[in-house]
Design an enzyme around this catalytic site. Structure first.
Site, PDB file in Angstrom:
ATOM      1  N   HIS A 120       0.823  -1.222   0.000  1.00 44.81           N
ATOM      2  CA  HIS A 120       0.000   0.000   0.000  1.00 44.81           C
ATOM      3  C   HIS A 120       0.848   1.260   0.000  1.00 44.81           C
ATOM      4  CE1 HIS A 120      -3.470  -2.464   1.961  1.00 44.81           C
ATOM      5  NE2 HIS A 120      -3.442  -2.610   0.656  1.00 44.81           N
ATOM      6  N   SER A 189      -7.199  -7.422  10.157  1.00 44.96           N
ATOM      7  CA  SER A 189      -8.612  -7.787  10.405  1.00 44.96           C
ATOM      8  C   SER A 189      -9.220  -8.473   9.186  1.00 44.96           C
ATOM      9  CB  SER A 189      -9.414  -6.519  10.729  1.00 44.96           C
ATOM     10  OG  SER A 189      -9.290  -5.591   9.663  1.00 44.96           O
ATOM     11  N   ASN A 213      -3.210 -13.289  15.373  1.00 46.68           N
ATOM     12  CA  ASN A 213      -3.926 -12.031  15.561  1.00 46.68           C
ATOM     13  C   ASN A 213      -4.398 -11.925  17.008  1.00 46.68           C
ATOM     14  OD1 ASN A 213      -4.792  -9.713  13.815  1.00 46.68           O
ATOM     15  ND2 ASN A 213      -6.781 -10.219  14.698  1.00 46.68           N
TER      16      ASN A 213
HETATM   17  C1  BV8 Z   1      -8.272  -2.095  -5.089  1.00 47.98           C
HETATM   18  C2  BV8 Z   1      -2.850   2.975   2.656  1.00 47.98           C
HETATM   19  C3  BV8 Z   1      -9.112  -2.247  -7.287  1.00 47.98           C
HETATM   20  C4  BV8 Z   1      -3.463   4.270   3.014  1.00 47.98           C
HETATM   21  C5  BV8 Z   1      -4.634   1.312   2.789  1.00 47.98           C
HETATM   22  C6  BV8 Z   1     -13.166  -6.316  -3.568  1.00 47.98           C
HETATM   23  C7  BV8 Z   1     -12.154  -6.425  -4.526  1.00 47.98           C
HETATM   24  C8  BV8 Z   1     -11.331  -5.343  -4.818  1.00 47.98           C
HETATM   25  C9  BV8 Z   1     -11.486  -4.141  -4.127  1.00 47.98           C
HETATM   26  C10 BV8 Z   1     -12.484  -4.042  -3.174  1.00 47.98           C
HETATM   27  C11 BV8 Z   1     -13.311  -5.107  -2.898  1.00 47.98           C
HETATM   28  N1  BV8 Z   1     -14.184  -4.716  -1.932  1.00 47.98           N
HETATM   29  C12 BV8 Z   1     -13.910  -3.453  -1.579  1.00 47.98           C
HETATM   30  C13 BV8 Z   1     -12.901  -3.004  -2.339  1.00 47.98           C
HETATM   31  C14 BV8 Z   1     -12.347  -1.644  -2.261  1.00 47.98           C
HETATM   32  C15 BV8 Z   1     -11.279  -1.494  -1.190  1.00 47.98           C
HETATM   33  C16 BV8 Z   1     -11.557  -2.247   0.082  1.00 47.98           C
HETATM   34  O1  BV8 Z   1     -11.024  -3.317   0.313  1.00 47.98           O
HETATM   35  N2  BV8 Z   1     -12.394  -1.648   0.928  1.00 47.98           N
HETATM   36  C17 BV8 Z   1     -12.676  -2.257   2.227  1.00 47.98           C
HETATM   37  C18 BV8 Z   1     -12.747  -1.152   3.300  1.00 47.98           C
HETATM   38  C19 BV8 Z   1     -13.980  -3.029   2.113  1.00 47.98           C
HETATM   39  N3  BV8 Z   1      -9.981  -1.904  -1.696  1.00 47.98           N
HETATM   40  C20 BV8 Z   1      -9.282  -1.013  -2.416  1.00 47.98           C
HETATM   41  O2  BV8 Z   1      -9.709   0.073  -2.744  1.00 47.98           O
HETATM   42  C21 BV8 Z   1      -7.877  -1.431  -2.849  1.00 47.98           C
HETATM   43  N4  BV8 Z   1      -7.770  -1.200  -4.251  1.00 47.98           N
HETATM   44  O3  BV8 Z   1      -8.724  -3.138  -4.769  1.00 47.98           O
HETATM   45  O4  BV8 Z   1      -8.219  -1.639  -6.370  1.00 47.98           O
HETATM   46  C22 BV8 Z   1      -9.039  -1.353  -8.472  1.00 47.98           C
HETATM   47  C23 BV8 Z   1      -8.543  -1.882  -9.664  1.00 47.98           C
HETATM   48  C24 BV8 Z   1      -8.522  -1.057 -10.792  1.00 47.98           C
HETATM   49  C25 BV8 Z   1      -8.955   0.281 -10.701  1.00 47.98           C
HETATM   50  C26 BV8 Z   1      -9.418   0.803  -9.487  1.00 47.98           C
HETATM   51  C27 BV8 Z   1      -9.465  -0.019  -8.348  1.00 47.98           C
HETATM   52  C28 BV8 Z   1      -6.818  -0.572  -2.200  1.00 47.98           C
HETATM   53  C29 BV8 Z   1      -6.858  -0.745  -0.712  1.00 47.98           C
HETATM   54  C30 BV8 Z   1      -5.675   0.013  -0.091  1.00 47.98           C
HETATM   55  C31 BV8 Z   1      -6.197   1.023   0.921  1.00 47.98           C
HETATM   56  N5  BV8 Z   1      -5.055   1.661   1.605  1.00 47.98           N
HETATM   57  N6  BV8 Z   1      -3.562   1.891   3.345  1.00 47.98           N
HETATM   58  C32 BV8 Z   1      -3.148   4.675   4.427  1.00 47.98           C
HETATM   59  O5  BV8 Z   1      -2.663   3.833   5.225  1.00 47.98           O
HETATM   60  O6  BV8 Z   1      -3.384   5.845   4.739  1.00 47.98           O
HETATM   61  S1  BV8 Z   1      -5.406   0.069   3.591  1.00 47.98           S
HETATM   62  C33 BV8 Z   1      -5.337   0.280   5.292  1.00 47.98           C
HETATM   63  O7  BV8 Z   1      -6.118  -0.791   5.826  1.00 47.98           O
HETATM   64  C34 BV8 Z   1      -3.976   0.112   5.929  1.00 47.98           C
HETATM   65  O8  BV8 Z   1      -2.942  -0.142   5.021  1.00 47.98           O
HETATM   66  C35 BV8 Z   1      -4.182  -1.116   6.829  1.00 47.98           C
HETATM   67  O9  BV8 Z   1      -3.023  -1.873   6.984  1.00 47.98           O
HETATM   68  C36 BV8 Z   1      -5.177  -1.823   6.001  1.00 47.98           C
HETATM   69  C37 BV8 Z   1      -5.889  -3.017   6.487  1.00 47.98           C
HETATM   70  O10 BV8 Z   1      -6.269  -2.842   7.796  1.00 47.98           O
HETATM   71  P1  BV8 Z   1      -5.561  -3.806   8.856  1.00 47.98           P
HETATM   72  O11 BV8 Z   1      -4.099  -3.761   8.607  1.00 47.98           O
HETATM   73  O12 BV8 Z   1      -6.197  -5.141   8.825  1.00 47.98           O
HETATM   74  O13 BV8 Z   1      -5.827  -3.037  10.205  1.00 47.98           O
HETATM   75  P2  BV8 Z   1      -7.078  -3.163  11.176  1.00 47.98           P
HETATM   76  O14 BV8 Z   1      -6.981  -2.030  12.146  1.00 47.98           O
HETATM   77  O15 BV8 Z   1      -8.325  -3.336  10.365  1.00 47.98           O
HETATM   78  O16 BV8 Z   1      -6.832  -4.558  11.936  1.00 47.98           O
HETATM   79  C38 BV8 Z   1      -5.744  -4.687  12.820  1.00 47.98           C
HETATM   80  C39 BV8 Z   1      -5.834  -6.081  13.390  1.00 47.98           C
HETATM   81  O17 BV8 Z   1      -4.723  -6.259  14.257  1.00 47.98           O
HETATM   82  C40 BV8 Z   1      -7.086  -6.310  14.231  1.00 47.98           C
HETATM   83  O18 BV8 Z   1      -7.680  -7.536  13.839  1.00 47.98           O
HETATM   84  C41 BV8 Z   1      -6.560  -6.403  15.682  1.00 47.98           C
HETATM   85  O19 BV8 Z   1      -7.269  -7.365  16.426  1.00 47.98           O
HETATM   86  C42 BV8 Z   1      -5.153  -6.879  15.450  1.00 47.98           C
HETATM   87  N7  BV8 Z   1      -4.209  -6.463  16.491  1.00 47.98           N
HETATM   88  C43 BV8 Z   1      -4.211  -5.321  17.231  1.00 47.98           C
HETATM   89  N8  BV8 Z   1      -3.150  -5.322  18.062  1.00 47.98           N
HETATM   90  C44 BV8 Z   1      -2.454  -6.481  17.833  1.00 47.98           C
HETATM   91  C45 BV8 Z   1      -3.126  -7.208  16.830  1.00 47.98           C
HETATM   92  N9  BV8 Z   1      -2.704  -8.419  16.394  1.00 47.98           N
HETATM   93  C46 BV8 Z   1      -1.567  -8.910  16.952  1.00 47.98           C
HETATM   94  N10 BV8 Z   1      -0.869  -8.267  17.918  1.00 47.98           N
HETATM   95  C47 BV8 Z   1      -1.273  -7.057  18.379  1.00 47.98           C
HETATM   96  N11 BV8 Z   1      -0.566  -6.434  19.345  1.00 47.98           N
END
Ligand code: BV8
Ligand code: ZN
Length: 240
Positions: A120, A189, A213
């Site tokens: 990313h 997540s 996780n």
């Molecule tokens: C794309 C950079 C296509 C920015 C980020 C289906 C197919 C394709 C696309 C989609 C689809 N459905 C939806 C989409 C669109 C979208 C998407 O996925 N939306 C989601 C919200 C539904 N995807 C996209 O747009 C992607 N692009 O697919 O392009 C395309 C093709 C052609 C033309 C146009 C488009 C691009 C996605 C990239 C977004 N950018 N980051 C920035 O950071 O500012 S993503 C962002 O979320 C971060 O990078 C982060 O890393 C990422 C994922 O979140 P997680 O890392 O999982 O973090 P989270 O807080 O959710 O979870 C943390 C976990 O850790 C928890 O479970 C917690 O319990 C655990 N935890 C906490 N503490 C600990 C721990 N575990 C262990 N030890 C600990 N101590």
């Protein structure tokens, strides 16, 4: 899904030559970096998904740059935690290893990981919204930083929601995951695509899939094994 023991996952890794690891924000939590969907992930009551988007940037560039400058400021004080260091060690122990991170914080590179793909992008990279200029910048940026080449507005060098990944990233990920014996999903997540589907691709190609996780995720039930707890505690025990 089997609730794995540390010994089971350790034996799995000891016997494998091709390992792919996917990490998310959870692996940086113990470095003090707010996760995306945890309580502390809110910034001034904005959800990151609402700001990490091109349309939000072009409508409110000051607000989005304030969000990113706040993260850059916060991250400049953060250091890799034992989980990052353990994965850098794991890379040295396993012949064919790839770490794919969704994180943009640069902490895996700081920990010494080299076989690393920041899928990313990076908070430390800035790129022009008009010309092709891009550079690494760790300084405190002005409210609306300008391109040193053409003077137009710079943006953070990250992949926003709704934007495609950098060409080639997905191809390398698919190639490597297709050859993996073991696929570890750590600190994510499992909500953001296409990363959230990598474990399924690994499974389809015969890899053993393990989720490490803090808590169960929507993908837990589909993984072969799950180890729940803090990455900073679990990972160092897997590489001793
Ligand atoms: C794309 C950079 C296509 C920015 C980020 C289906 C197919 C394709 C696309 C989609 C689809 N459905 C939806 C989409 C669109 C979208 C998407 O996925 N939306 C989601 C919200 C539904 N995807 C996209 O747009 C992607 N692009 O697919 O392009 C395309 C093709 C052609 C033309 C146009 C488009 C691009 C996605 C990239 C977004 N950018 N980051 C920035 O950071 O500012 S993503 C962002 O979320 C971060 O990078 C982060 O890393 C990422 C994922 O979140 P997680 O890392 O999982 O973090 P989270 O807080 O959710 O979870 C943390 C976990 O850790 C928890 O479970 C917690 O319990 C655990 N935890 C906490 N503490 C600990 C721990 N575990 C262990 N030890 C600990 N101590
Ligand atoms: Zn420019």
């Amino acid at each position: 899904m089997v609730q794995a023991s540390m010994e089971m996952v350790k034996a799995l890794l000891d016997g494998s030559r091709n390992v792919v690891v996917l990490t998310g924000a959870g692996i940086s939590a113990e470095s003090g970096v707010p996760t995306f969907r945890g309580r502390e992930g809110l910034w001034k009551n904005h959800r990151p998904e609402d700001l990490a988007r091109a349309d939000a940037f072009f409508q409110h560039p000051e607000l989005v740059w304030e969000f990113y400058n706040w993260r850059r400021e916060l991250l400049s004080e953060c250091v890799p935690n034992p989980a990052h260091l353990a994965l850098a060690e794991m890379e040295r122990q396993i012949p064919n290893f790839l770490l794919i991170t969704q994180n943009v914080d640069g902490l895996h590179a700081k920990a010494g990981s080299r076989k690393l793909m920041e899928m990313h992008g990076s908070l430390w990279q800035v790129k022009c919204t008009v010309c092709t200029h891009v550079h690494e910048d760790r300084s405190t940026l002005p409210e609306l930083p300008e391109c040193p080449v053409c003077g137009h507005l710079l943006r953070p060098g990250v992949v926003w929601f709704g934007e495609p990944l950098v060409p080639g990233v997905l191809k390398v990920a698919i190639d490597q995951i297709s050859k993996a014996d073991v696929f570890l999903s750590i600190g994510t997540s499992g909500l953001v695509q296409p990363a959230a589907s990598f474990y399924q691709l690994a499974k389809d190609h015969g890899a053993v899939t393990v989720e490490i996780n803090l808590e169960p995720t929507p993908n837990t039930g589909l993984m072969d094994f799950a180890l729940h707890g803090k990455a900073g505690k679990i990972l160092p025990e897997l590489v001793v």
